[in-house]
Motif scaffolding. Sequence first.
Motif, mmCIF file in Angstrom:
data_model
loop_
_atom_site.group_PDB
_atom_site.id
_atom_site.type_symbol
_atom_site.label_atom_id
_atom_site.label_comp_id
_atom_site.label_asym_id
_atom_site.label_seq_id
_atom_site.Cartn_x
_atom_site.Cartn_y
_atom_site.Cartn_z
ATOM 1 N N SER A 45 0.823 -1.198 0.000
ATOM 2 C CA SER A 45 0.000 0.000 0.000
ATOM 3 C C SER A 45 0.864 1.257 0.000
ATOM 4 N N THR A 249 -5.461 3.683 -9.724
ATOM 5 C CA THR A 249 -5.249 2.287 -10.107
ATOM 6 C C THR A 249 -3.837 1.941 -10.580
ATOM 7 N N TYR A 256 1.205 -5.510 -7.869
ATOM 8 C CA TYR A 256 0.286 -6.591 -8.262
ATOM 9 C C TYR A 256 1.003 -7.593 -9.167
ATOM 10 N N ILE A 381 -7.797 1.267 -0.158
ATOM 11 C CA ILE A 381 -8.489 0.089 -0.699
ATOM 12 C C ILE A 381 -7.580 -1.134 -0.649
ATOM 13 N N VAL A 382 -6.308 -0.962 -1.065
ATOM 14 C CA VAL A 382 -5.360 -2.082 -1.056
ATOM 15 C C VAL A 382 -5.162 -2.628 0.351
ATOM 16 N N THR A 384 -7.033 -2.279 3.008
ATOM 17 C CA THR A 384 -8.278 -2.814 3.574
ATOM 18 C C THR A 384 -8.584 -4.201 3.023
ATOM 19 N N VAL A 385 -8.486 -4.343 1.710
ATOM 20 C CA VAL A 385 -8.783 -5.639 1.085
ATOM 21 C C VAL A 385 -7.761 -6.693 1.523
ATOM 22 N N GLN A 386 -6.477 -6.315 1.562
ATOM 23 C CA GLN A 386 -5.456 -7.269 1.990
ATOM 24 C C GLN A 386 -5.614 -7.650 3.455
ATOM 25 N N ASN A 390 -7.919 -10.618 1.097
ATOM 26 C CA ASN A 390 -8.392 -10.537 -0.297
ATOM 27 C C ASN A 390 -9.698 -11.294 -0.494
ATOM 28 N N TYR A 398 -9.184 -9.245 -5.500
ATOM 29 C CA TYR A 398 -8.023 -8.414 -5.205
ATOM 30 C C TYR A 398 -8.370 -6.932 -5.357
ATOM 31 N N ALA A 399 -7.670 -6.119 -4.576
ATOM 32 C CA ALA A 399 -7.939 -4.678 -4.590
ATOM 33 C C ALA A 399 -7.795 -4.099 -5.989
ATOM 34 N N GLN A 400 -6.800 -4.589 -6.730
ATOM 35 C CA GLN A 400 -6.567 -4.048 -8.073
ATOM 36 C C GLN A 400 -7.731 -4.335 -9.013
#
Length: 428
Positions: A45, A249, A256, A381-382, A384-386, A390, A398-400
């Motif tokens: 992140s 992005t 990624y 976002i990255v 949080t999702v990780q 994921n 995945y966040a991406q």
Amino acid sequence: MKKLDRSTKNQLAYIAEAAFEYFIALLITGAFLASILANIGVPDSVTGVISTLTSLGFSAQLVAVLFIKPKGSVKKMVTIMHVVNQLMFVTLYLIPYVNVPQGVKVVLFVIMFLGGHLIANSATPFKLTWLMSYVHNNDRGKFTANKEIVSLIGGMVFSYVMGAVIDHYDAIGQSRTGFVISGITIFALMLLHLWSLVCVKDDEDAQMVATKPSESRSVKSILDCTIFDKGFRKIIYLDMLWHVGTGLTVSFYGTYQINELGFSLSYVAVLAAMHSLVRVAFSRFFGKMADRLSWARMLMFSFAIGAAAFLANTFTVPANGKWLYAVYYAIFAIYLAGSNSGMMNIVFDYVERDNLSYALGVKSAIGGIVGFTSSLLGAWIVSTVQAHGNTIFGHTIYAQQIMSFVSFVMFAVIVVYIKKIILKMKRT
């Protein structure tokens, strides 16, 4: 053999300058940058945020056009600033092996990385106006395409060789050697870049274009012809939308590729080569389209292709990453063949000649700040999702992927904006 006139010689020097600058940029972006930061121990992140410091660096262009008043040679000022900023980039590959705590390394890296971009961007508005003064308006599309083709073909070979070098030394447990070689390479490129600028021979007209406005304009008059100008604000809004769509992005794709998708730097270099070949194949097409129809119409078509690229990448996961990311990257290359030059050249269509330096600086500065702010949202976002493994609603996402879909929506909005707003504006 026909002797080249001064304008043609200067155009060739400009093409060389852009190529050497591009080679340096390749070594401090994307997977190469992610590799350095991973060596320092920076999380994904944070890597994404550091990557988008390049966007924050655009803010220097606003300060430059408001307060820098070159009274002598613009060439001399631009040359000195680039030597300083590129020396700062040289140090980036040496910082991982400085014997200081990890936190200090990160701080040093940010100072050199952001500082280098701030100085480079301070020179950009003056450099663009100065060097583009040697290109006729009716030939801007063709010239820009030729300049990009040279950079891309050279960059394709360059990135593959450098990726292979770093991978080789990583494989034999000598990562330090690979990084040191990269630092030396940037230093050599700096000398070549210096040579290309020295080769540009000034004439009085170019000096007038680049220096006269800055010597006679107040801050208020600069703001009046840029931020407070109703027509130009529409171009600024376009730039802001663009930076949101990409800043959210693209800067997170480097990690990624390396971490989730498991690409080696050699494979990343192969993708970069493919990407460059596609851009080369379409650069002249978009350049001719812009010269024939207008930069706005060309950009509308380009952003529609960019939207398709982000939509494709929404479905990229480790299981299909090697081929689907390649599909995304190829489509994205077609988009870049138009947008990369279009977002700069569109200013020349809607701004008076005496206001060009200011317009370029203000637009880039505001867009860059917006892009950096978008990257902070992307970083959230990255992380949080990780933090949730994921996993969203029981599905591996995945966040991406999420951010790619958001960028797809943003690019679709840009296409509508150009059609409904920009195309209705009167060109200068």
